[in-house]
Write an enzyme that holds these catalytic residues in place. Sequence first.
Site, PDB file in Angstrom:
ATOM      1  N   ASN A 150     -44.562   8.865  43.440  1.00 47.76           N
ATOM      2  CA  ASN A 150     -44.110   8.743  44.837  1.00 47.76           C
ATOM      3  C   ASN A 150     -44.828   9.689  45.800  1.00 47.76           C
ATOM      4  O   ASN A 150     -45.073   9.328  46.946  1.00 47.76           O
ATOM      5  CB  ASN A 150     -42.585   8.896  44.918  1.00 47.76           C
ATOM      6  CG  ASN A 150     -42.126  10.245  44.484  1.00 47.76           C
ATOM      7  OD1 ASN A 150     -42.666  10.828  43.550  1.00 47.76           O
ATOM      8  ND2 ASN A 150     -41.136  10.772  45.161  1.00 47.76           N
ATOM      9  N   ALA A 229     -34.174   8.880  33.084  1.00 50.54           N
ATOM     10  CA  ALA A 229     -34.279   8.286  31.745  1.00 50.54           C
ATOM     11  C   ALA A 229     -35.416   8.938  30.958  1.00 50.54           C
ATOM     12  O   ALA A 229     -35.225   9.359  29.802  1.00 50.54           O
ATOM     13  CB  ALA A 229     -34.513   6.780  31.869  1.00 50.54           C
ATOM     14  N   GLU A 248     -37.380  17.797  36.902  1.00 52.93           N
ATOM     15  CA  GLU A 248     -37.005  17.427  38.273  1.00 52.93           C
ATOM     16  C   GLU A 248     -36.831  15.915  38.266  1.00 52.93           C
ATOM     17  O   GLU A 248     -37.812  15.183  38.166  1.00 52.93           O
ATOM     18  CB  GLU A 248     -38.119  17.816  39.253  1.00 52.93           C
ATOM     19  CG  GLU A 248     -38.417  19.296  39.310  1.00 52.93           C
ATOM     20  CD  GLU A 248     -37.265  20.109  39.861  1.00 52.93           C
ATOM     21  OE1 GLU A 248     -36.420  19.549  40.585  1.00 52.93           O
ATOM     22  OE2 GLU A 248     -37.193  21.300  39.551  1.00 52.93           O
ATOM     23  N   CYS A 282     -37.640  11.682  46.328  1.00 59.13           N
ATOM     24  CA  CYS A 282     -36.432  12.046  45.585  1.00 59.13           C
ATOM     25  C   CYS A 282     -35.390  12.679  46.497  1.00 59.13           C
ATOM     26  O   CYS A 282     -34.207  12.697  46.170  1.00 59.13           O
ATOM     27  CB  CYS A 282     -36.797  12.991  44.462  1.00 59.13           C
ATOM     28  SG  CYS A 282     -37.738  14.404  45.060  1.00 59.13           S
TER      29      CYS A 282
END
Length: 481
Positions: A150, A229, A248, A282
Amino acid sequence: MSLRLSHLIGGDARSASDGGWLEVFEPATGAVYAQCPAGTAGDVDAAVAAARGAFPAWSALPAAERAAWMNRLADALETRLEDFAAAESRDAGKPLALARSLDIPRAASNLRFFAAAATQFASESHAGPGVVNYTLRQPLGVVACISPWNLPLYLFTWKIAPALAAGNCVVGKPSEVTPVTAWMLGELAREIGFPAGVLNIVQGRGADVGQALVDHPDVKAVSFTGSTAVGTRIAESCARSLRKVSLELGGKNPTLVFADAPREKLLDTVQRSAFLNSGQICLCGSRLLVERSIYDTFRDELVARARAMVVGDPVDAATQVGPVVSKAHFDKVMACIALAREEGGRVLCGGEAPAQEGRCADGWFIAPTVIEGLGPACRTNTEEIFGPVVTLQAFDTEDEALALANAAPYGLSASLWTSDLRRAHRLAAAVEAGVVWVNTWMNRDLRTPFGGVKQSGIGREGGWEAMRFFTEAKNVTIDLG
Ligand code: NAD
C-alpha cells in the site's frame, strides 16, 4: 518489451535461481507492464549468506560512516524523486501527486531520520553501591524486513533504515504486487557503491521468498508489515525458533466526531482519512462514529464531498482517487460492499466501479463509498476492507462512542474530534489503539512509537523503539570493590 526487475544480492543484480518470473500489473490499465523475479528459497539463502558476510565490516563501521552511506542513498533518491514518484504511481495506482508529495519524500526522510538516529543512539548506565552497570546495544546480525503494497517504498525504507542504522545487514522483501521502487532503490544502491551485501533485496511471492526468509536459521529478527493473517503465521514461525518479531498489521480505525468538534479542518481531514490512497492506508479511518445531534448534517456533507471526488487516471493532476492495487483486491473490496448490502447497510454513495475512458477502461477503480445503517457487530464493521469504503454510526453519549470505538478486534489508530480537552484526554487513554490523534489525522513525528494493539500487531516502530528492536541489550556489571 516489458521492464525486467532483479534481486539485489551481494551487490549484484540477479534473476531468480530457477529463471521464474511473476507478472507485474498496472492497476490503472489492468495490463502487465513488468516482470519480477519469482524468487526461490535458494535466492534467500544467497541473500542471507551475502548479508552474513557483510555484517562484520558494516557493524564495525563508526555510526557516522553508516549514517553517511544512508544519507548518500537518500541524496540519490531525492535526485531521482520524479522517476520514483512516477514508478510508484504506476505500480500501485496511487495519484502521482500523492507519490510525489508523500511516498517518495517520506522514503528519503526515513533514511535521513535513522541516519541521524544512528549517530545519537545511546545506552543506559545504572550505578549501584559498589557496582556499575552499563548496557551494550549490539546489532543482531542478519534481519528480515518484509513490507506490503500500500505504501511500497515508504514502508520498505521505514524498516530497512533503522535496521541498517543499528548496524545490521538486511534482507528486504517488498510485496510482489508492487516490487518496482524497491528494485529501483537497489539499483541506486549499486550506482552509489553502497557496501555490497549490507542491503539485499529479494523479490517474489510471500509464500516462497517471505516464508523462506522467516524460517531461515541465520535470520535473527523479522520486521513485518502486512495483513493480520500472514502476521499470525509469521509469529508462529518466529515462536518456534524464539526469534525477535515485530508485527504491524491490519486496522479498522474509528474516527469519533463529537458535536463540539472544531469545524475548520474537520470535514477536509475526515474525508482524507477515509479515502486517501483509495482507503488503502492502515491508518485510514474506516468507521466514522458521529454524535447524533450533528449526524445528519455531517453525513450529508461527507456524502456530497465523496460524490464530488475525482476518480480517474493517477497521472492526471485532478485525480483524487486512483484505482485499487490489484484485480484480486478490487474483487475483495466489491465483495465487502455486497456483503454490507446483505447485512442491511444503505450505500449512500459509491458502491460501484465507475466506468473510465481511454487507457483506464480496464483499470480497477472503485468510487468513494459511504454506508450507514449497520451496527458494531456486523462483519462490515469488524473486518478490514482496506478500500475507499467507510461506515457511519451515530452515538448519544461518550460511553457509547467509546464502546463503539473499541468494538472492533483491531486497535491500530483512532482519531478524536472534540473541543473538550478533558474529554480528549479521557478518551485518548481509554480507546484501544496504539496511536491516537486529537483533531488531526496521520500527523506523524518519526520519533514517536508507532504500532497497534489487539489484532493490529505486536511491538512498536519509530524512533528509539525501532533502534531497540534492531539491537540486543547486553548488560555488563562491574564490581568496583
Ligand atoms: P500481506 O500480508 O498479504 O503481505 C505483506 C507482505 O508479506 C508481502 O511482501 C508478502 O509477499 C509477504 N508475505 C505473504 N505471505 C508470507 C509468508 N507466508 N511469509 C512471509 N511473508 C509473506 O499484506 P498486503 O496485502 O501486502 O498488505 C495489506 C495489509 O497490510 C493490510 O492488512 C494493511 O492493514 C496492512 N498494513 C499495516 C500497516 C501497519 O503499519 N500496521 C501498514 C500498512 C499496511
